[in-house]
Design a protein around this motif. Structure first.
Motif, PDB file in Angstrom:
ATOM      1  N   ILE A   2       0.816  -1.216   0.000  1.00 25.00           N
ATOM      2  CA  ILE A   2       0.000   0.000   0.000  1.00 25.00           C
ATOM      3  C   ILE A   2       0.849   1.266   0.000  1.00 25.00           C
ATOM      4  N   ASP A   3       2.157   1.124   0.010  1.00 22.68           N
ATOM      5  CA  ASP A   3       3.055   2.275  -0.034  1.00 22.68           C
ATOM      6  C   ASP A   3       2.847   3.025  -1.353  1.00 22.68           C
ATOM      7  N   PRO A   4       2.740   4.351  -1.312  1.00 18.66           N
ATOM      8  CA  PRO A   4       2.516   5.125  -2.541  1.00 18.66           C
ATOM      9  C   PRO A   4       3.611   4.952  -3.600  1.00 18.66           C
ATOM     10  N   ASP A   5       4.827   4.600  -3.171  1.00 20.06           N
ATOM     11  CA  ASP A   5       5.917   4.404  -4.131  1.00 20.06           C
ATOM     12  C   ASP A   5       5.876   3.033  -4.801  1.00 20.06           C
ATOM     13  N   ASN A   6       5.070   2.132  -4.291  1.00 22.34           N
ATOM     14  CA  ASN A   6       4.934   0.801  -4.882  1.00 22.34           C
ATOM     15  C   ASN A   6       3.913   0.884  -6.013  1.00 22.34           C
ATOM     16  N   LYS A   7       4.328   0.584  -7.200  1.00 25.14           N
ATOM     17  CA  LYS A   7       3.463   0.736  -8.378  1.00 25.14           C
ATOM     18  C   LYS A   7       2.939  -0.597  -8.909  1.00 25.14           C
ATOM     19  N   THR A   8       2.768  -1.586  -8.028  1.00 27.95           N
ATOM     20  CA  THR A   8       2.323  -2.898  -8.488  1.00 27.95           C
ATOM     21  C   THR A   8       0.824  -2.973  -8.724  1.00 27.95           C
ATOM     22  N   ALA A   9       0.067  -2.035  -8.197  1.00 34.84           N
ATOM     23  CA  ALA A   9      -1.391  -1.988  -8.369  1.00 34.84           C
ATOM     24  C   ALA A   9      -2.071  -3.257  -7.861  1.00 34.84           C
ATOM     25  N   CYS A  10      -1.690  -3.689  -6.684  1.00 36.48           N
ATOM     26  CA  CYS A  10      -2.306  -4.866  -6.072  1.00 36.48           C
ATOM     27  C   CYS A  10      -3.433  -4.429  -5.144  1.00 36.48           C
ATOM     28  N   ARG A  11      -4.491  -5.215  -5.118  1.00 32.94           N
ATOM     29  CA  ARG A  11      -5.560  -4.962  -4.162  1.00 32.94           C
ATOM     30  C   ARG A  11      -5.692  -6.108  -3.163  1.00 32.94           C
ATOM     31  N   PHE A  12      -5.449  -7.336  -3.605  1.00 33.03           N
ATOM     32  CA  PHE A  12      -5.630  -8.497  -2.745  1.00 33.03           C
ATOM     33  C   PHE A  12      -4.327  -9.271  -2.592  1.00 33.03           C
ATOM     34  N   LEU A  13      -4.099  -9.775  -1.372  1.00 35.23           N
ATOM     35  CA  LEU A  13      -3.051 -10.760  -1.137  1.00 35.23           C
ATOM     36  C   LEU A  13      -3.767 -12.099  -1.040  1.00 35.23           C
ATOM     37  N   VAL A  14      -3.297 -13.092  -1.769  1.00 35.46           N
ATOM     38  CA  VAL A  14      -3.916 -14.412  -1.760  1.00 35.46           C
ATOM     39  C   VAL A  14      -2.869 -15.433  -1.354  1.00 35.46           C
ATOM     40  N   VAL A  15      -3.257 -16.325  -0.438  1.00 34.93           N
ATOM     41  CA  VAL A  15      -2.354 -17.390   0.001  1.00 34.93           C
ATOM     42  C   VAL A  15      -3.048 -18.733  -0.137  1.00 34.93           C
ATOM     43  N   ASP A  16      -2.262 -19.735  -0.355  1.00 34.08           N
ATOM     44  CA  ASP A  16      -2.728 -21.122  -0.400  1.00 34.08           C
ATOM     45  C   ASP A  16      -2.121 -21.788   0.827  1.00 34.08           C
ATOM     46  N   ALA A  17      -2.824 -21.682   1.959  1.00 32.62           N
ATOM     47  CA  ALA A  17      -2.276 -22.107   3.248  1.00 32.62           C
ATOM     48  C   ALA A  17      -2.530 -23.588   3.497  1.00 32.62           C
ATOM     49  N   TYR A  18      -1.592 -24.222   4.194  1.00 29.79           N
ATOM     50  CA  TYR A  18      -1.810 -25.602   4.612  1.00 29.79           C
ATOM     51  C   TYR A  18      -3.115 -25.691   5.396  1.00 29.79           C
ATOM     52  N   ASN A  19      -3.907 -26.691   5.121  1.00 26.23           N
ATOM     53  CA  ASN A  19      -5.193 -26.880   5.769  1.00 26.23           C
ATOM     54  C   ASN A  19      -5.008 -27.560   7.135  1.00 26.23           C
ATOM     55  N   GLU A  20      -4.330 -26.847   8.009  1.00 30.14           N
ATOM     56  CA  GLU A  20      -4.036 -27.310   9.362  1.00 30.14           C
ATOM     57  C   GLU A  20      -4.300 -26.145  10.314  1.00 30.14           C
ATOM     58  N   PRO A  21      -4.666 -26.434  11.556  1.00 25.74           N
ATOM     59  CA  PRO A  21      -5.051 -25.363  12.486  1.00 25.74           C
ATOM     60  C   PRO A  21      -4.013 -24.250  12.669  1.00 25.74           C
ATOM     61  N   LYS A  22      -2.746 -24.605  12.806  1.00 22.56           N
ATOM     62  CA  LYS A  22      -1.734 -23.584  13.093  1.00 22.56           C
ATOM     63  C   LYS A  22      -1.565 -22.577  11.940  1.00 22.56           C
ATOM     64  N   PRO A  23      -1.339 -23.027  10.692  1.00 20.51           N
ATOM     65  CA  PRO A  23      -1.208 -22.038   9.619  1.00 20.51           C
ATOM     66  C   PRO A  23      -2.501 -21.252   9.368  1.00 20.51           C
ATOM     67  N   LEU A  24      -3.639 -21.922   9.438  1.00 18.88           N
ATOM     68  CA  LEU A  24      -4.903 -21.223   9.198  1.00 18.88           C
ATOM     69  C   LEU A  24      -5.156 -20.162  10.264  1.00 18.88           C
ATOM     70  N   SER A  25      -4.867 -20.468  11.520  1.00 19.77           N
ATOM     71  CA  SER A  25      -5.082 -19.477  12.577  1.00 19.77           C
ATOM     72  C   SER A  25      -4.107 -18.305  12.425  1.00 19.77           C
ATOM     73  N   TYR A  26      -2.889 -18.573  11.956  1.00 22.27           N
ATOM     74  CA  TYR A  26      -1.925 -17.481  11.722  1.00 22.27           C
ATOM     75  C   TYR A  26      -2.489 -16.480  10.717  1.00 22.27           C
ATOM     76  N   TYR A  27      -2.953 -16.983   9.589  1.00 27.67           N
ATOM     77  CA  TYR A  27      -3.473 -16.075   8.566  1.00 27.67           C
ATOM     78  C   TYR A  27      -4.742 -15.376   9.023  1.00 27.67           C
ATOM     79  N   LYS A  28      -5.618 -16.076   9.726  1.00 28.49           N
ATOM     80  CA  LYS A  28      -6.843 -15.442  10.212  1.00 28.49           C
ATOM     81  C   LYS A  28      -6.526 -14.355  11.228  1.00 28.49           C
ATOM     82  N   ARG A  29      -5.538 -14.571  12.083  1.00 27.90           N
ATOM     83  CA  ARG A  29      -5.112 -13.530  13.044  1.00 27.90           C
ATOM     84  C   ARG A  29      -4.600 -12.293  12.317  1.00 27.90           C
ATOM     85  N   ASN A  30      -4.088 -12.494  11.112  1.00 28.59           N
ATOM     86  CA  ASN A  30      -3.552 -11.390  10.318  1.00 28.59           C
ATOM     87  C   ASN A  30      -4.570 -10.828   9.332  1.00 28.59           C
ATOM     88  N   GLY A  31      -5.832 -11.137   9.544  1.00 28.35           N
ATOM     89  CA  GLY A  31      -6.900 -10.514   8.769  1.00 28.35           C
ATOM     90  C   GLY A  31      -7.280 -11.206   7.480  1.00 28.35           C
TER      91      GLY A  31
END
Length: 76
Positions: free
Chosen positions: A9-38
């Motif tokens: 989201i830095d104004p100097d970053n010109k990548t024009a991204c809106r979404f971050l997408v991850v393919d997380a391991y379907n296990e409680p620990k990785p899923l809870s990490y990403y959910k804690r991070n929004g």
């Protein structure tokens, strides 16, 4: 994770991204990490994700798709 979000989201970053997408391991620990991070599951149920990716119903998903909408940070 906060660094990555801020970098996109830095104004100097010109990548024009809106979404971050991850393919997380379907296990409680990785899923809870990403959910804690929004991150939100792209599909509300594993059955929907299987159907969308043409996987048989009996297949065990090894990963789950999650996303983070950067617009939330850009509007702060």
């Amino acid at each position: 994770m906060n660094f990555i979000k801020a970098w996109f989201i830095d104004p100097d970053n010109k990548t024009a991204c809106r979404f971050l997408v991850v393919d997380a391991y379907n296990e409680p620990k990785p899923l809870s990490y990403y959910k804690r991070n929004g991150f939100i599951e792209l599909f509300s149920a594993e059955e929907q994700e299987k159907e969308s990716t043409n996987l048989p119903a009996e297949y065990e998903l090894k990963t789950r798709l999650l996303y983070f909408d950067l617009i939330v940070l850009a509007n702060k």
